[in-house]
Design a protein around this motif. Structure first.
Motif, PDB file in Angstrom:
ATOM      1  N   GLN A  34     -31.098  -4.747  -8.372  1.00 22.54           N
ATOM      2  CA  GLN A  34     -32.098  -3.921  -7.677  1.00 22.54           C
ATOM      3  C   GLN A  34     -31.427  -2.731  -6.988  1.00 22.54           C
ATOM      4  OE1 GLN A  34     -34.551  -6.745  -5.419  1.00 22.54           O
ATOM      5  NE2 GLN A  34     -36.064  -6.722  -7.076  1.00 22.54           N
ATOM      6  N   ALA A  35     -30.190  -2.954  -6.494  1.00 22.05           N
ATOM      7  CA  ALA A  35     -29.462  -1.848  -5.851  1.00 22.05           C
ATOM      8  C   ALA A  35     -29.140  -0.774  -6.899  1.00 22.05           C
ATOM      9  CB  ALA A  35     -28.201  -2.362  -5.172  1.00 22.05           C
ATOM     10  N   ALA A  36     -28.687  -1.218  -8.080  1.00 21.60           N
ATOM     11  CA  ALA A  36     -28.363  -0.258  -9.145  1.00 21.60           C
ATOM     12  C   ALA A  36     -29.629   0.504  -9.556  1.00 21.60           C
ATOM     13  CB  ALA A  36     -27.773  -1.008 -10.349  1.00 21.60           C
ATOM     14  N   TYR A  37     -30.710  -0.232  -9.674  1.00 20.55           N
ATOM     15  CA  TYR A  37     -31.992   0.378 -10.062  1.00 20.55           C
ATOM     16  C   TYR A  37     -32.413   1.456  -9.050  1.00 20.55           C
ATOM     17  CZ  TYR A  37     -37.032   0.630 -10.772  1.00 20.55           C
ATOM     18  OH  TYR A  37     -38.319   1.072 -10.964  1.00 20.55           O
ATOM     19  N   ARG A  38     -32.259   1.113  -7.754  1.00 24.93           N
ATOM     20  CA  ARG A  38     -32.645   2.088  -6.728  1.00 24.93           C
ATOM     21  C   ARG A  38     -31.814   3.356  -6.827  1.00 24.93           C
ATOM     22  NH1 ARG A  38     -33.493  -2.518  -3.573  1.00 24.93           N
ATOM     23  NH2 ARG A  38     -31.373  -2.451  -2.762  1.00 24.93           N
ATOM     24  N   GLN A  39     -30.509   3.186  -7.126  1.00 21.95           N
ATOM     25  CA  GLN A  39     -29.654   4.380  -7.264  1.00 21.95           C
ATOM     26  C   GLN A  39     -30.108   5.226  -8.456  1.00 21.95           C
ATOM     27  OE1 GLN A  39     -25.335   3.773  -7.149  1.00 21.95           O
ATOM     28  NE2 GLN A  39     -25.766   1.745  -6.354  1.00 21.95           N
ATOM     29  N   ILE A  40     -30.682   4.590  -9.454  1.00 19.86           N
ATOM     30  CA  ILE A  40     -31.127   5.346 -10.636  1.00 19.86           C
ATOM     31  C   ILE A  40     -32.414   6.107 -10.336  1.00 19.86           C
ATOM     32  CG2 ILE A  40     -32.109   5.107 -12.948  1.00 19.86           C
ATOM     33  CD1 ILE A  40     -30.149   2.726 -13.343  1.00 19.86           C
ATOM     34  N   VAL A  41     -33.382   5.416  -9.750  1.00 22.42           N
ATOM     35  CA  VAL A  41     -34.705   6.046  -9.652  1.00 22.42           C
ATOM     36  C   VAL A  41     -34.832   7.013  -8.492  1.00 22.42           C
ATOM     37  CG1 VAL A  41     -35.965   4.244 -10.875  1.00 22.42           C
ATOM     38  CG2 VAL A  41     -35.697   4.050  -8.414  1.00 22.42           C
ATOM     39  N   GLN A  42     -34.028   6.830  -7.426  1.00 21.03           N
ATOM     40  CA  GLN A  42     -34.264   7.709  -6.267  1.00 21.03           C
ATOM     41  C   GLN A  42     -33.674   9.099  -6.473  1.00 21.03           C
ATOM     42  OE1 GLN A  42     -30.661   6.240  -3.383  1.00 21.03           O
ATOM     43  NE2 GLN A  42     -32.490   5.062  -3.394  1.00 21.03           N
TER      44      GLN A  42
END
Ligand code: N2P
Length: 392
Positions: A384-392
């Motif tokens: 989820q942390a990696a995902y947040r770095q991608i989408v934000q």
């Protein structure tokens, strides 16, 4: 592929012309539906033609009596479910048969569902996480054991959906439908026969700006890992760092991230390539025959979405009745036919169109490279942390 045939008089008794499918914008307004169904004021007894849909008698008979086993003595069921994942008859018919009113809200990612359930108690009686989120829901004490005695139709389930690693014996969960993650694409505008993750991760001149990736950490990270040649279950910081850098680098060529709107956007030719879920893409295809679905040759993931009861839910007995209803082969067939996902009840297959049951994109052969992603605490946090770095 599966175009016509949403209307089957055998499976669609009682109600009139349906509302559109229960999509992301819809909240089923029960009063409206009951009025449309001509069933307002229905107070028990038998609805003609329905005996065969519920041979267990868990619903229907005695429908006007109080239901024991609920924490609140109400003929009410609050369902929190994925958008675009049910036909338009199942809820009105269940309401009429069981004399239980249904409120139906929708979400479109496991991340949203989990965040909502972690935020504090809700009034929901049924939620539908994906199998790989079940360990997290259990660990956080967010779901409670089912009243299996009220779900005799559990015996209809295929073995592989009973003997699972996430919930052996279905003590907490009942499968809804299952599917795969793949590529939805427009054959005429994006090219015929796309079968590689490169179609989404290496945008071509023809498709740039009209590509979406799933707005769901699990699918986005797992499929990017597969495309980069890593394990679909990797938690290595180096792998996740590579995924973040890689997906961020293609972001300018994407239309964005979506786990719901892409169905209509594919149908309207606004999106030409989408990372998407099998049944969702077939629902777009129902509206636009240029749309196709492929499971990429590099491999992909397979999931089962499962019904569960939030801890302390107000109406757990009503929830069990709904689960039992959904496990009836005719009801499974009606849902599966409409949403084009796989049914966990093989007894429903003879009731489905052959073009669905023989379609390898809906029921892939064992040779198709499909991983089951498992998510446990630390892995989920990292993804989820990696995902947040991608989408934000
Ligand atoms: C239905 C989405 C299927 C859920 N619109 C994927 N887990």
């Amino acid at each position: 592929m599966v175009g016509a045939g949403k209307e089957d008089p055998e499976l669609n008794l009682l109600v009139g012309r349906p509302d559109p499918r229960v999509g992301r914008r819809s909240l089923l307004q029960v009063a409206g539906l009951l009025a449309a169904a001509g069933a307002a004021g229905y107070a028990g007894g038998t609805v003609a033609g329905w005996g065969d849909e519920d041979p267990s008698g868990a619903t229907g008979a005695g429908a006007a009596q109080p239901i024991s086993g609920n924490r609140r003595n109400e003929r009410l069921l609050n369902v929190y479910h994925w958008s675009d994942y049910i036909d338009d008859r199942t809820i009105p018919l269940f309401q009429a048969q069981a004399n239980i009113r249904v409120n139906y809200d929708v979400y479109s990612s496991n991340d949203d569902l989990l965040a909502r359930m972690k935020a504090g108690p809700t009034d929901y009686d049924i939620i539908v996480p994906t199998n790989n989120f079940v360990p997290t829901f259990m660990k956080l004490d967010l779901i409670e054991p089912l009243r299996q005695d009220l779900i005799p139709n559990l015996t209809n389930l295929d073995r592989e959906f009973v003997e699972t690693d996430y919930d052996p014996g279905n003590r907490y969960t009942v499968p809804w439908q299952w599917g795969t993650t793949g590529i939805g694409f427009n054959r005429r505008r994006a090219g015929d026969g796309l079968d590689s993750w490169a179609a989404v991760f290496e945008p071509s001149a023809a498709t740039a700006g009209r590509i979406t990736l799933l707005r769901e950490a699990n699918d986005l990270i797992a499929c990017a890992l597969i495309y980069l040649g890593k394990s679909a279950n990797s938690t290595e910081d180096a792998d996740l760092g590579q995924v973040v850098r890689f997906v961020r680098s293609i972001k300018p060529k994407l239309k964005g991230f979506s786990s719901d709107t892409y169905i209509d956007e594919l149908a309207a030719n606004e999106v030409l390539v989408a990372q998407g879920w099998s049944g969702d893409v077939f629902q777009a295809q129902d509206q636009n025959p240029d749309v196709s679905y492929a499971i990429p040759t590099e491999g992909s993931i397979r999931f089962v979405d499962v019904m569960a009861i939030p801890k302390g839910a107000p109406h757990p007995a009503n929830a069990a009745r709904f689960m039992n209803y959904v496990l009836h082969p005719k009801v499974q067939a009606r849902i599966s036919k409409y949403v084009s996902y796989g049914t966990p009840v093989s007894l429903a297959k003879p009731l489905l169109p052959a073009e669905q049951t023989t379609d390898p994109a809906i029921y892939p052969p064992a040779s198709t490279k499909l991983s089951i992603v498992t998510l446990t605490g630390q892995k989920l946090d990292k993804w989820q942390a990696a995902y947040r770095q991608i989408v934000q």
